[in-house]
Design an enzyme around this catalytic site. Structure first.
Site, PDB file in Angstrom:
ATOM      1  N   ASP A   1       0.246  -1.084   0.005  1.00  0.00           N
ATOM      2  CA  ASP A   1       0.349  -0.009  -0.050  1.00  0.00           C
ATOM      3  C   ASP A   1       1.377   1.287   0.474  1.00  0.00           C
ATOM      4  O   ASP A   1       0.292   2.446   0.727  1.00  0.00           O
ATOM      5  CB  ASP A   1      -1.147  -0.192   1.357  1.00  0.00           C
ATOM      6  CG  ASP A   1      -2.459   0.896   1.134  1.00  0.00           C
ATOM      7  OD1 ASP A   1      -2.273   1.633   0.146  1.00  0.00           O
ATOM      8  OD2 ASP A   1      -2.878   1.287   2.180  1.00  0.00           O
TER       9      ASP A   1
ATOM     10  N   LYS B   1       1.819   3.436  -6.060  1.00  0.00           N
ATOM     11  CA  LYS B   1       1.089   2.076  -7.092  1.00  0.00           C
ATOM     12  C   LYS B   1       2.570   1.883  -8.115  1.00  0.00           C
ATOM     13  O   LYS B   1       2.466   1.042  -8.450  1.00  0.00           O
ATOM     14  CB  LYS B   1       0.055   2.722  -7.956  1.00  0.00           C
ATOM     15  CG  LYS B   1      -0.930   3.467  -6.085  1.00  0.00           C
ATOM     16  CD  LYS B   1      -0.482   2.454  -5.231  1.00  0.00           C
ATOM     17  CE  LYS B   1      -1.882   3.237  -4.559  1.00  0.00           C
ATOM     18  NZ  LYS B   1      -1.496   2.152  -2.470  1.00  0.00           N
TER      19      LYS B   1
ATOM     20  N   ASP C   1      -3.637  -3.023  -2.240  1.00  0.00           N
ATOM     21  CA  ASP C   1      -4.816  -2.143  -2.425  1.00  0.00           C
ATOM     22  C   ASP C   1      -4.390  -1.186  -3.899  1.00  0.00           C
ATOM     23  O   ASP C   1      -3.472  -0.699  -3.956  1.00  0.00           O
ATOM     24  CB  ASP C   1      -4.680  -1.441  -0.720  1.00  0.00           C
ATOM     25  CG  ASP C   1      -5.981  -0.760  -0.457  1.00  0.00           C
ATOM     26  OD1 ASP C   1      -7.208  -1.291  -1.792  1.00  0.00           O
ATOM     27  OD2 ASP C   1      -5.988   0.157   0.132  1.00  0.00           O
ATOM     28  N   ASN C   2      -5.825  -0.527  -3.733  1.00  0.00           N
ATOM     29  CA  ASN C   2      -6.011   0.889  -4.821  1.00  0.00           C
ATOM     30  C   ASN C   2      -5.390  -0.055  -6.194  1.00  0.00           C
ATOM     31  O   ASN C   2      -4.723   1.142  -6.787  1.00  0.00           O
ATOM     32  CB  ASN C   2      -5.607   2.015  -4.170  1.00  0.00           C
ATOM     33  CG  ASN C   2      -5.704   2.216  -2.973  1.00  0.00           C
ATOM     34  OD1 ASN C   2      -4.728   2.333  -2.234  1.00  0.00           O
ATOM     35  ND2 ASN C   2      -6.736   2.276  -2.322  1.00  0.00           N
TER      36      ASN C   2
ATOM     37  N   GLU D   1     -12.065   3.632  -0.412  1.00  0.00           N
ATOM     38  CA  GLU D   1     -11.819   4.050   1.534  1.00  0.00           C
ATOM     39  C   GLU D   1     -12.124   5.675   1.783  1.00  0.00           C
ATOM     40  O   GLU D   1     -11.662   6.002   1.425  1.00  0.00           O
ATOM     41  CB  GLU D   1     -10.334   3.816   2.151  1.00  0.00           C
ATOM     42  CG  GLU D   1      -9.407   4.445   1.628  1.00  0.00           C
ATOM     43  CD  GLU D   1      -8.301   3.555   0.919  1.00  0.00           C
ATOM     44  OE1 GLU D   1      -7.545   4.932   0.301  1.00  0.00           O
ATOM     45  OE2 GLU D   1      -8.979   2.797  -0.196  1.00  0.00           O
TER      46      GLU D   1
END
Length: 259
Positions: free
Chosen positions: A183, A186, A211-212, A241
């Protein structure tokens, strides 16, 4: 000067854009404009502000209370990109199913996911948490200790991931990673995953959760796992989120190795 007639002609288009992208405008306001204003007014960073809130609203030694305080602040006060409670429950379930003994976290930020992972670990497990920003790492350290976890359970490493991953075996004595949570930046997902593959620390059954991967997105990471043939994988679709209407997803990978 633009005539009133031309301005009126563009009004429906403007309204359509505002309606279609309203959730992104709200996110920009909460994540950027409010942050800039509060930084100027308080003289504190956003991460320092959330720690102050957690410190005054959570119960020391109670990880659940600390996570609840984070969630309350991020939902009602300011926005911070933690994994959040909805995707967090998916992470909780995967950790409970895997019962990993050696866990690597890439991107502790201000300690939310670190506490979330640490509370789900079995007795004797160890979490190695990486955070490259020294100010954020100092806050993460305080949050970890506030939650009641010691150095035997959580080791915080303050360095960039591309510098730490090659040293995990030689300096930290790791032979295998059972679970990896990503996380951080990216753009680092794909090169860091490839570095982990080359390190020999991924064994059959090692789980990687990222994540993401849909927003802001990690297209190179997704392209790599599709083409590599090294993983059984899927994306858990969710919303971003502490936001409404912005689609996101969390990737779940299980390392199978070269077939």
């Amino acid at each position: 000067m633009v005539s009133p007639a031309i301005a009126l002609a563009f009004l429906p288009l403007l309204l359509t854009l505002l309606i279609r992208y309203r959730y992104y405008f709200v996110l920009f306001y909460r994540a950027v404009l409010v942050r800039i204003w509060k930084d100027c007014v308080t003289g504190l960073s956003r991460e320092e502000r959330v720690f102050q809130y957690v410190l005054t609203h959570a119960t020391p030694g109670d990880p659940d209370s600390i996570l609840d305080a984070f969630d309350d602040w991020c939902s009602k006060v300011e926005y911070i990109s933690n994994i959040g409670p909805k995707k967090g429950k998916i992470l909780d379930r995967l950790l409970m199913e895997q019962s990993p003994l050696t866990v690597l976290e890439l991107g502790a930020h201000c300690g939310y996911s670190t506490v979330r992972i640490a509370r789900a670990l079995p007795l004797g497990a160890r979490l190695y948490s990486l955070e490259m920003d020294q100010r954020n790492a100092a806050i993460t350290e305080k949050v970890i200790r506030l939650a009641g976890f010691d150095d035997d359970t959580v080791e915080l490493i303050v360095d960039p991931s591309d510098e730490v991953i090659p040293r995990l075996r030689s300096e930290y004595g790791l032979e295998r990673l059972d679970f990896v949570f990503m996380d951080h930046w990216k753009k680092c997902y794909a090169p860091d995953l490839q570095m982990l593959e080359g390190s020999g620390l991924l064994g059959k059954g090692t789980m990687i959760v990222a994540d993401n991967v849909l927003f802001p997105g990690a297209p190179k990471f997704l392209r790599h796992i599709r083409k590599s043939g090294l993983y059984k994988w899927k994306v858990h679709r969710a919303t971003l989120e502490y936001s409404k209407g912005i689609r996101d997803g969390m990737a779940e990978l299980v390392y199978e190795g070269i077939k």
